[in-house]
Design a protein around this motif. Structure first.
Motif, PDB file in Angstrom:
ATOM      1  N   THR A 143       0.835  -1.207   0.000  1.00  0.00           N
ATOM      2  CA  THR A 143       0.000   0.000   0.000  1.00  0.00           C
ATOM      3  C   THR A 143       0.864   1.250   0.000  1.00  0.00           C
ATOM      4  O   THR A 143       0.577   2.227  -0.697  1.00  0.00           O
ATOM      5  CB  THR A 143      -0.933  -0.001   1.222  1.00  0.00           C
ATOM      6  OG1 THR A 143      -1.865  -1.085   1.107  1.00  0.00           O
ATOM      7  CG2 THR A 143      -1.708   1.309   1.325  1.00  0.00           C
ATOM      8  N   SER A 187      -7.860   4.104  -1.403  1.00  0.00           N
ATOM      9  CA  SER A 187      -7.009   3.030  -0.877  1.00  0.00           C
ATOM     10  C   SER A 187      -7.704   2.323   0.281  1.00  0.00           C
ATOM     11  O   SER A 187      -8.115   2.961   1.247  1.00  0.00           O
ATOM     12  CB  SER A 187      -5.667   3.610  -0.403  1.00  0.00           C
ATOM     13  OG  SER A 187      -4.881   2.610   0.216  1.00  0.00           O
ATOM     14  N   PRO A 236      -6.483  -0.228   2.827  1.00  0.00           N
ATOM     15  CA  PRO A 236      -5.274  -0.924   3.292  1.00  0.00           C
ATOM     16  C   PRO A 236      -5.590  -2.316   3.830  1.00  0.00           C
ATOM     17  O   PRO A 236      -6.724  -2.630   4.185  1.00  0.00           O
ATOM     18  CB  PRO A 236      -4.747  -0.002   4.405  1.00  0.00           C
ATOM     19  CG  PRO A 236      -5.409   1.319   4.167  1.00  0.00           C
ATOM     20  CD  PRO A 236      -6.750   0.983   3.595  1.00  0.00           C
TER      21      PRO A 236
END
Length: 423
Positions: A288, A305, A307
């Motif tokens: 990430t 995003s 994670p």
């Protein structure tokens, strides 16, 4: 085993915690200590997906072979199994001596001890009400961006929809997840379009790191091109060759010419400059950070995003933490792990703020679907000269930077993302 003698239909199954006595019959090398088998019904057959390390194996079973498969591998090869049937959830737990405990939970029903005239607690009444609510048809009629009842080619091919557009019951959580992610894409769509127009780009440029089987990658492409009528080019990157080959074939079968898939490491990817959107969905641990670093260095307009497996900070904090205020919380392993994951994502969001992004941490999907449900959304701010940033905004950014520095000081650690951006 006795649970196999039930007449109701098996829908899905997950077998985990290998004993080390695994054999080729379940697709797992003997001695494997980290492996999992997923089984789902597809028409009249069952499809198996066996994961061992970085390898994934696929197979097919009929109903008789499925029962033999269970009997041969539970509990000799796998100590845990969760089997979903049309009427109940069966959980099988085996101890070190191989003795099995079988737990059964009827779907949308209260425990047997609470049936009849026995009074219910408030918590049980709430749980019963929630179960009844979720079973009602109106839950299926939510105004999703991808409509149930309208066949979507890639969803049919991925086994989420039938050919007439009906969502398979066991895939409904995945269908909700796809639509939820598209809502986030829709929220930032004006930013993406404005960026593309300002650069006179003919298509939105999107990079998806750790794309995996690309459920959401295909959904984003379909939504932008088929529903919104935009041009888009999406690049998916993943380490697994078989997954990339599968995605390439699916894109070809669906006629999605604006999609390409590359087998490679996120850390080594050198793509086009100035992507409009960078996506990282469950890119494991520091993958990430490499994806976010790519986004910042290449001035991506937007970042989405989710994670996953934030191990780095947890492992760094095995030694004494400088600030004793954390000592009580880090006494307990599970609390230390969760706090480390949260601190990692707070630090990532703070670093993105320092790099000129307006950042939020949002709930992606319900916790009941997955505990990895936080999404970092970042949108690149215009320069001070263009936006006339006022003193209040400048002061707020200064405060956020100070808070990030204080957190790093208290933990005595930084994370990979900051180190990458300092190189």
């Amino acid at each position: 085993m006795a649970f196999l003698l039930q007449s109701d239909d098996v829908l899905t199954a997950v077998m985990s915690k290998p004993t080390g006595n695994t054999t080729s019959s379940c697709g797992v090398p003997n001695g494997a200590v980290r492996a999992k088998v997923k089984i789902r019904k597809s028409g009249e057959i069952y499809r198996t997906e066996t994961t061992a390390g970085t390898q994934v194996f696929h197979g097919k079973l009929d109903r008789t072979e499925l029962e033999d498969f269970f009997a041969a591998n539970i509990p000799s090869a796998f100590k845990n199994a969760v089997i979903e049937t049309t009427t109940e959830t069966i959980t099988i737990l085996a101890n070190k001596k191989g003795k099995c405990t079988v737990l059964r939970k009827k779907k949308n029903a209260l425990p047997d001890s609470k049936l009849g005239n026995a009074p219910l607690s408030s918590a049980e009444m709430l749980a019963a009400g929630r179960a009844m609510h979720l079973s009602q048809p109106h839950d299926r009629q939510k105004n999703y961006l991808l409509k149930e009842g309208t066949p979507v080619n890639f969803l049919v091919r991925l086994g989420i929809m039938t050919k007439d557009g009906k969502v398979h019951a066991q895939k409904y959580s995945k269908f909700r997840q796809i639509n939820r992610f598209l809502e986030y894409v829709d929220d930032i769509l004006p930013e993406l379009v404005a960026r593309a127009e300002s650069q006179e780009s003919s298509a939105l440029k999107i990079v998806d790191f750790g794309c995996g089987k690309s459920y959401l990658t295909f959904a984003v492409y379909y939504y932008l091109t088929a529903i919104k009528g935009l041009k888009a080019h999406i690049t998916g990157i993943d380490l697994k060759k078989d997954v990339i080959l599968h995605c390439k074939q699916l894109a070809s079968d669906c006629g999605y010419k604006g999609m390409e898939f590359i087998c490679g490491d996120v850390a080594d990817f050198k793509g086009d400059e100035h992507p409009d959107l960078v996506i990282t969905l469950h890119a494991c641990d520091t993958a990430t950070d490499y994806a976010l670093s790519y986004a910042v260095k290449n001035e991506a307009k937007c970042i989405l995003s989710v994670p996953c497996c934030q191990h780095e900070l947890n492992s760094l904090l095995k030694k004494r933490v400088p600030d004793d205020a954390f000592s009580a919380m880090f006494k307990y392993g599970i609390i230390k792990e969760r706090l480390s994951a949260l601190a990692t994502d707070v630090m990532r969001a703070g670093i993105l703020e320092k790099c000129g992004y307006s950042t939020q941490i949002l709930e992606f999907i319900d916790m009941e679907d997955t505990p990895k449900n936080l999404l970092i959304r970042a949108i690149k701010r215009e320069t001070h000269a263009k936006t006339g940033e006022n003193a209040h905004q400048s002061a707020q950014n200064t405060t956020e930077t100070t808070g990030l520095d204080a957190l790093k000081s208290a933990l005595g650690q930084t994370i990979t993302l900051e180190n990458l951006l300092q190189q």
